[in-house]
Design a protein around this motif. Structure first.
Motif, short mmCIF file in Angstrom:
data_model
loop_
_atom_site.label_atom_id
_atom_site.label_comp_id
_atom_site.label_asym_id
_atom_site.label_seq_id
_atom_site.Cartn_x
_atom_site.Cartn_y
_atom_site.Cartn_z
N PRO A 88 0.82 -1.22 0.00
CA PRO A 88 0.00 0.00 0.00
C PRO A 88 0.85 1.26 0.00
O PRO A 88 0.52 2.24 -0.69
N ARG A 89 1.95 1.27 0.76
CA ARG A 89 2.80 2.46 0.81
C ARG A 89 3.52 2.68 -0.51
O ARG A 89 3.65 3.82 -0.98
N ARG A 124 2.45 1.86 -3.39
CA ARG A 124 1.43 2.35 -4.31
C ARG A 124 1.20 3.86 -4.09
O ARG A 124 1.11 4.62 -5.06
N GLU A 125 1.13 4.28 -2.82
CA GLU A 125 0.94 5.70 -2.51
C GLU A 125 2.08 6.53 -3.06
O GLU A 125 1.87 7.61 -3.64
N LEU A 144 2.00 9.50 -6.08
CA LEU A 144 2.48 10.87 -5.87
C LEU A 144 3.59 11.22 -6.86
O LEU A 144 3.70 12.37 -7.30
N THR A 147 3.85 14.80 2.50
CA THR A 147 2.47 14.40 2.27
C THR A 147 2.10 13.15 3.04
O THR A 147 1.00 13.04 3.60
N LEU A 148 3.03 12.19 3.09
CA LEU A 148 2.75 10.91 3.73
C LEU A 148 3.20 10.84 5.19
O LEU A 148 2.94 9.85 5.87
N GLU A 176 -6.88 5.48 -9.70
CA GLU A 176 -6.35 6.19 -8.53
C GLU A 176 -5.48 7.36 -8.93
O GLU A 176 -5.08 8.15 -8.11
#
Length: 208
Positions: free
Chosen positions: A148-149, A151-152, A156, A169-170, A207
């Motif tokens: 998941p990270r 992917r984030e 970005l 941001t994260l 996404e």
């Protein structure tokens, strides 16, 4: 005689780069450019290109649907996919729609030129990486392997954020961003941010 090529890609810079590359290639003539699948169908009907160089992820009408419709209207046409997506489902969908071959945007320019000539001859040029995804027991789509990270971070990157901005941001350090980015690059098979952004566009459209 020259091979008449229609370029189909929603990015003007990509079309300009391809046109410049093919301008210097032997026996290839770029006769038109389209920014989406719907426009490609219109131009193909009037220009009658020998090869339609088709991207997959585009607004209005994607490359798979455009390929299906174009070939239904003009059965003698030849569609050669040129995209950044090497996922099994993308490849299978494009070939099922009738595409003659499937090449990747990070290919050597000489391989692209050779692929266009091959498609015009009636051959089926496939990038070796694409061919491997069609083999029994081939590795799963890299998108499914991302954490998941990761992917984030990739999403970005696709938005044009630098590592420091991604970290803010994260809520993680820039060093941690670099680690996630390095791991993500390995999983999706790219080596730079531009290729990663193109990969995100084709693999994570919902996404992006």
């Amino acid at each position: 005689m020259s091979i008449r090529v229609l370029l189909v890609d929603d990015h003007a810079l990509v079309r300009a780069g391809l046109a410049s590359l093919l301008e210097d290639a032997d026996q290839i003539d770029v006769v038109g450019e389209a920014e989406d699948g719907a426009r490609a169908i219109e131009l193909a009907a009037s220009l009658r290109p020998d090869v339609v160089l088709m991207d997959l992820s585009m607004p209005v009408m994607d490359g798979v649907e455009a390929t299906r419709r174009l070939l239904a209207e003009q059965p003698g046409s030849t569609v050669l996919v040129l995209t950044s997506s090497s996922g099994r489902s993308s490849v299978q969908d494009a070939l099922a729609a009738g595409a003659t071959g499937y090449l990747l945007k990070d290919a050597d320019p000489r391989d692209l030129v050779a692929g266009i000539h091959a498609a015009a001859r009636g051959d089926a040029p496939l990038d070796p990486r694409v061919a491997r995804t069609l083999l029994p027991g081939a590795a799963p789509d890299p998108a499914a392997l991302l954490s998941p990270r990761e992917r984030e971070v990739l999403l970005l990157v696709a938005r044009g954020l630098a590592n420091k901005q991604i970290g803010r941001t994260l809520g993680i350090t820039e060093r941690t961003v670099k680690v996630h980015l390095g791991n993500a690059f390995k999983r999706i098979g790219v080596s730079d941010r531009t290729s990663a952004a193109l990969w995100v566009r084709d693999h994570l459209p919902a996404e992006d």
